[in-house]
Scaffold this motif. Structure first.
Motif, short mmCIF file in Angstrom:
data_model
loop_
_atom_site.label_atom_id
_atom_site.label_comp_id
_atom_site.label_asym_id
_atom_site.label_seq_id
_atom_site.Cartn_x
_atom_site.Cartn_y
_atom_site.Cartn_z
N VAL A 198 0.84 -1.19 0.00
CA VAL A 198 0.00 0.00 0.00
C VAL A 198 0.88 1.26 0.00
CG1 VAL A 198 -1.97 -1.09 1.11
CG2 VAL A 198 -0.17 -0.07 2.52
N LEU A 199 0.24 2.38 -0.25
CA LEU A 199 0.96 3.65 -0.23
C LEU A 199 1.20 4.07 1.21
CD1 LEU A 199 -1.13 5.54 -2.95
CD2 LEU A 199 1.09 4.43 -3.24
N VAL A 200 2.38 4.60 1.46
CA VAL A 200 2.71 5.09 2.78
C VAL A 200 3.03 6.57 2.65
CG1 VAL A 200 4.28 4.89 4.75
CG2 VAL A 200 3.61 2.85 3.46
N PRO A 201 2.30 7.44 3.32
CA PRO A 201 2.59 8.88 3.20
C PRO A 201 4.05 9.16 3.53
CG PRO A 201 0.51 8.54 4.35
CD PRO A 201 1.13 7.19 4.16
N GLY A 202 4.70 9.96 2.70
CA GLY A 202 6.09 10.30 2.92
C GLY A 202 7.05 9.41 2.17
N GLU A 203 6.57 8.27 1.66
CA GLU A 203 7.43 7.40 0.87
C GLU A 203 6.97 7.44 -0.59
OE1 GLU A 203 7.75 3.44 2.38
OE2 GLU A 203 8.10 4.16 4.41
N ALA A 204 7.92 7.74 -1.48
CA ALA A 204 7.56 7.86 -2.89
C ALA A 204 7.32 6.49 -3.48
CB ALA A 204 8.67 8.58 -3.64
N THR A 205 6.10 6.15 -3.74
CA THR A 205 5.74 4.84 -4.27
C THR A 205 4.68 5.03 -5.34
OG1 THR A 205 6.06 3.96 -2.06
CG2 THR A 205 4.95 2.53 -3.63
N ARG A 206 4.74 4.17 -6.35
CA ARG A 206 3.69 4.27 -7.36
C ARG A 206 2.94 2.94 -7.45
NH1 ARG A 206 7.21 2.81 -12.14
NH2 ARG A 206 9.21 2.62 -11.15
N LEU A 207 1.68 3.04 -7.65
CA LEU A 207 0.84 1.87 -7.84
C LEU A 207 0.18 2.00 -9.20
CD1 LEU A 207 -1.11 1.45 -4.47
CD2 LEU A 207 0.91 0.25 -5.23
N GLY A 208 0.17 0.92 -9.95
CA GLY A 208 -0.58 0.92 -11.20
C GLY A 208 -0.02 1.86 -12.24
N SER A 209 1.27 2.14 -12.20
CA SER A 209 1.83 3.05 -13.19
C SER A 209 2.08 2.30 -14.50
CB SER A 209 3.12 3.68 -12.67
OG SER A 209 4.02 2.67 -12.28
N PHE A 210 2.64 3.01 -15.47
CA PHE A 210 2.78 2.48 -16.82
C PHE A 210 3.59 1.17 -16.85
CE2 PHE A 210 4.78 2.09 -20.96
CZ PHE A 210 3.68 2.26 -21.79
N THR A 211 3.08 0.21 -17.57
CA THR A 211 3.80 -1.05 -17.78
C THR A 211 3.70 -1.43 -19.25
OG1 THR A 211 3.16 -1.76 -15.58
CG2 THR A 211 3.99 -3.44 -17.03
N GLY A 212 4.81 -1.63 -19.89
CA GLY A 212 4.84 -1.93 -21.32
C GLY A 212 4.45 -3.37 -21.60
N PRO A 213 4.43 -3.73 -22.88
CA PRO A 213 4.04 -5.09 -23.26
C PRO A 213 4.91 -6.17 -22.61
CG PRO A 213 4.24 -3.69 -25.20
CD PRO A 213 4.76 -2.89 -24.03
N GLU A 214 6.14 -5.80 -22.19
CA GLU A 214 7.03 -6.83 -21.66
C GLU A 214 6.55 -7.35 -20.30
OE1 GLU A 214 7.57 -3.71 -22.04
OE2 GLU A 214 8.99 -2.84 -20.62
N HIS A 215 5.74 -6.58 -19.56
CA HIS A 215 5.31 -7.06 -18.24
C HIS A 215 3.81 -7.02 -18.01
CE1 HIS A 215 9.33 -7.64 -16.88
NE2 HIS A 215 9.66 -6.39 -17.12
N TYR A 216 3.07 -6.30 -18.84
CA TYR A 216 1.63 -6.16 -18.59
C TYR A 216 0.97 -7.52 -18.45
CZ TYR A 216 -3.21 -4.68 -19.21
OH TYR A 216 -4.54 -4.47 -19.03
N VAL A 217 1.37 -8.42 -19.34
CA VAL A 217 0.75 -9.75 -19.34
C VAL A 217 0.95 -10.45 -18.00
CG1 VAL A 217 2.80 -10.77 -20.42
CG2 VAL A 217 0.64 -11.96 -20.55
N ASP A 218 2.09 -10.18 -17.33
CA ASP A 218 2.32 -10.81 -16.03
C ASP A 218 1.28 -10.36 -15.02
OD1 ASP A 218 4.98 -12.25 -16.40
OD2 ASP A 218 5.43 -10.26 -17.17
N PHE A 219 0.97 -9.06 -15.07
CA PHE A 219 -0.01 -8.56 -14.10
C PHE A 219 -1.40 -9.14 -14.39
CE2 PHE A 219 3.38 -5.42 -13.68
CZ PHE A 219 3.48 -5.36 -12.30
N ARG A 220 -1.76 -9.24 -15.68
CA ARG A 220 -3.06 -9.84 -16.01
C ARG A 220 -3.08 -11.31 -15.56
NH1 ARG A 220 -6.25 -5.99 -16.03
NH2 ARG A 220 -7.84 -7.38 -16.84
N HIS A 221 -1.97 -11.98 -15.80
CA HIS A 221 -1.91 -13.40 -15.43
C HIS A 221 -2.03 -13.55 -13.92
CE1 HIS A 221 0.45 -17.23 -14.68
NE2 HIS A 221 -0.59 -17.61 -15.39
#
Lengths: 394, 284
Positions: A198-221
């Motif tokens: 999860v996001l923690v205030p004060g820590e730079a973290t991204r969720l659901g950011s851009f993912t190219g064809p090389e990894h998108y399929v992994d997330f769908r899988h």
């Protein structure tokens, strides 16, 4: 445990209270329901310590709980028909973000023409959004399933959002006795959420950011794998629920009197109750018929279905919505799941109760008669003035 | 079928170059196909474009992994992108560079070619010194080096499909055609050193790309570096306000500083700075 006479809507509200939802969002105008009004009362009276966020649309309502879930909160929201359709984009966001949101949905027809009667077109249109879908039969099942849905959605093997749906009027506005478990009992069954990634205030973290064809399929899988684990996890959740509360709802595909059945009808939501009475009646007159309830529609319980179908030659599927292929949506899925089965029963599609029509005992009786007559598999539109039968093969 | 892969940066015209090549091939009577591939569109981000030219309709809809020719519009990409990957033996590596082709490292057998397209573009007033539009000069060089299109076809395509400065672009194509240097393939050339590929992304346990945004260094996209002349800085903070990537922070005295790991060199700060104290300096 306290027995209360509650509507299906209030069963959702009490479940959110018992689950100790921390953030609740609500678009408070039509097609919203009394679910969120009752939750607002709980928050105002101090019974529920939640942040209650009123928003300007259902799109925003879902965005609020996605964001809160991304910060680790347990969240709840509710909607119905057009409101659910407006959420569509964010339904995908919720599952892609693996946000374990639980949402109540009142199944209503989709406009135009305007109609607020029971109909599954709204949630069937969201089949592919990555949400777990439960269809409840009674107000008790509504309350219990919301509690189970939190356990399931937050389970480390799952981490997906879940919607618990109930038929408009037949549950939403129907009051009937509901056992409301003691908060201490529910607390033991459903401890606070253990946040993950999860996001923690004060820590730079991204969720659901851009993912190219090389990894998108992994997330769908990964979503696919998590979905595939749902029926198994649901079994353990049911077992623990039964141990804590003393009730069970039969898992993904509960069955009724299917042993030795010549014909089995598969139903969803409230038509199940009526169909169960008809099964008893027909069994009393020596007809060998049974019933199965698609309690879980997403993920589709195909293994459970194939197990059921081993000893059955004729299956009928009752759909409260239509898709523009040869059959109703549940019938299509049932057929697809059985196509690869070693023993492949005939599947007949019955379209009934659309737009708030009653699914009557007489109708259910005719469905069983059709199945038992050995007529070729067809699509039957119930409630139409003319015959309303489409042959799809034979 | 001839397959050509273009490597450039967002804003340099690699996509337009590939499309223009397809138009030129069509005017030559061929059956071309061109398409780009990029991530989130941003000026400075690496962009790849693909062009196939055949006598018959192209029967593939995939990216090009074994090109006959690779065209590199920005020599800075040689250090960061595996541009020569899959080049066919006896294929051509054409780079926009002021340096002779002998300076290029290429796989054994690959013919190396270079053209100073930036100088040609600037001589014909195409683009700005910060962002010269080199694609027509590079296409002229490609026409000569590969014969994939005729200079006539290319010239006609420029006239029909380049809306801005068609005459200057036509001349740039001609100068590129005349100015390209091609070395024959050297089968005994040493193989290029194995490229240090970025390690594969290890997907987090569970489902979410919960990676710190601090880890996403975008400096490799930069070709010009902003330099702030603090003696004239009024601390108005406009640069910080307009920076699209939050790459500007402040020192103890309140003066802006560029966080170079995240600056893509877009030049927006220089454009917005009211007293014009930010200078965009070309990187070596």
């Amino acid at each position: 445990m306290t027995a209360k006479v509650l509507s299906g809507n209030y069963a959702q509200s009490y479940a959110a209270l018992l689950a100790r939802a921390q953030v609740v969002s609500a678009y408070p105008i039509t097609p919203q329901t009394s679910i969120v009004e009752k939750i607002a009362d709980f928050v105002a009276s101090g019974e529920l310590h939640a942040q209650y966020v009123k928003v300007e649309s259902e799109h925003s309502a879902l965005q609020v709980v996605i964001s809160a879930a991304a910060l680790g909160a347990r969240t709840y929201t509710a909607t119905s028909s057009q409101g659910l359709l407006l959420m569509h984009e964010l339904l995908h966001w919720a599952s892609g973000m693996r946000a374990p949101i639980v949402m109540g949905v009142i199944n209503r027809a989709v406009a135009p023409p305007w109609n607020i009667g029971a109909d599954h077109t709204d949630t069937m249109s969201q089949r592919d959004t990555g949400w777990i879908q439960f269809y409840a039969e009674s107000n008790q099942e509504v309350l219990d399933t919301v509690l189970q849905a939190y356990r399931l959605a937050e389970h480390p093997d799952v981490r997906l959002p879940a919607m618990v749906t109930e038929d408009a009027f037949y549950l939403s506005h129907t009051v009937e006795p509901v056992d409301v478990p003691d908060p201490a009992v529910v607390d033991r069954f459903l401890p606070p959420r253990e946040p993950h990634a999860v996001l923690v205030p004060g820590e730079a973290t991204r969720l659901g950011s851009f993912t190219g064809p090389e990894h998108y399929v992994d997330f769908r899988h990964q979503i696919g794998e998590a979905m595939a684990r749902v029926p198994k996890v649901l079994e353990t959740v049911e077992t623990e629920f039964e141990r804590a509360v003393g009730r069970s709802h039969g898992g993904a595909l509960p069955t009724y009197r299917i042993d030795d059945a010549d014909a089995v009808l598969i139903t969803m939501g409230t038509s199940t109750t009526t169909a169960r009475s008809v099964v008893d009646e027909l069994r009393a007159s020596g007809r060998r018929v049974g019933l199965a309830k698609l309690r879980l529609f997403r993920p589709f319980p195909d293994e459970e279905l194939r197990r059921l179908a081993r000893g059955v030659d004729r299956i009928g599927v009752v759909d409260r919505s239509y898709t523009f292929g040869p059959m109703g949506p549940a019938a299509t899925e049932v057929s697809a799941a059985l196509y690869t089965a070693r023993h492949r029963p005939e599947v007949t599609s019955f379209l009934a109760g659309i737009g708030g029509r009653d699914v009557t005992p007489g109708e259910v009786r005719r469905m069983f008669e059709t199945l038992l007559s050995g007529a070729p598999a067809t699509v039957h539109w119930e409630d139409l003035e003319d015959e309303g039968v489409t042959r799809i093969h034979g | 079928m001839i397959e050509i892969r273009f490597h450039g940066r967002g804003g340099q015209g690699a996509v337009v170059a590939s499309e223009l090549l397809a138009q030129a091939a069509f005017l030559d009577g061929k059956q071309p196909q061109s398409f780009p591939f990029f991530g989130v569109e941003r000026r400075g981000a690496p962009v790849t474009a693909y062009c196939r030219v055949d006598d018959r309709p192209v029967g593939l809809r995939t990216s090009i992994t074994a090109p006959d020719a690779v065209v590199v519009l920005d020599p800075g990409l040689l250090a960061t992108e595996p541009v020569a990957d899959g080049l066919k033996p006896n294929g051509i590596l054409l780079v926009n560079s002021p340096r002779p082709p002998q300076a290029l490292i290429a796989p054994a057998g690959v013919r190396r070619a270079s053209v100073d397209a930036t100088r040609i573009a600037l001589a014909h007033n195409l683009g700005t010194p910060m962002l010269p539009i080199v694609n027509t000069a590079v296409l002229g060089a490609l026409a000569r080096a590969t014969g994939v299109v005729s200079l006539e076809g290319l010239t006609r395509a420029v006239g029909q499909f380049v809306p801005a400065r068609p005459e200057e672009n036509r001349l740039a194509a001609r100068d590129g055609y005349l100015g390209v240097t091609v070395l024959p393939g050297d089968a005994s050339a040493p193989a290029p050193p194995p490229r240090a590929r970025p390690p594969p992304l290890v997907l987090p346990e569970g489902p979410i790309a919960s990676v710190s945004s601090e880890t996403l260094h975008t400096a490799a996209w930069r070709t010009f570096t902003p330099v702030i002349h603090l003696d004239r800085c009024t601390k108005c903070n406009f640069c910080w306000k307009f920076c699209p990537d939050d790459a500007i922070e402040f020192d103890a005295k309140g003066y802006p500083q560029i966080r170079l790991a995240y600056c893509k060199g877009c030049g927006i700060c220089a454009a917005e700075c009211p007293p014009k104290t930010i200078e965009m300096v070309a990187e070596a």
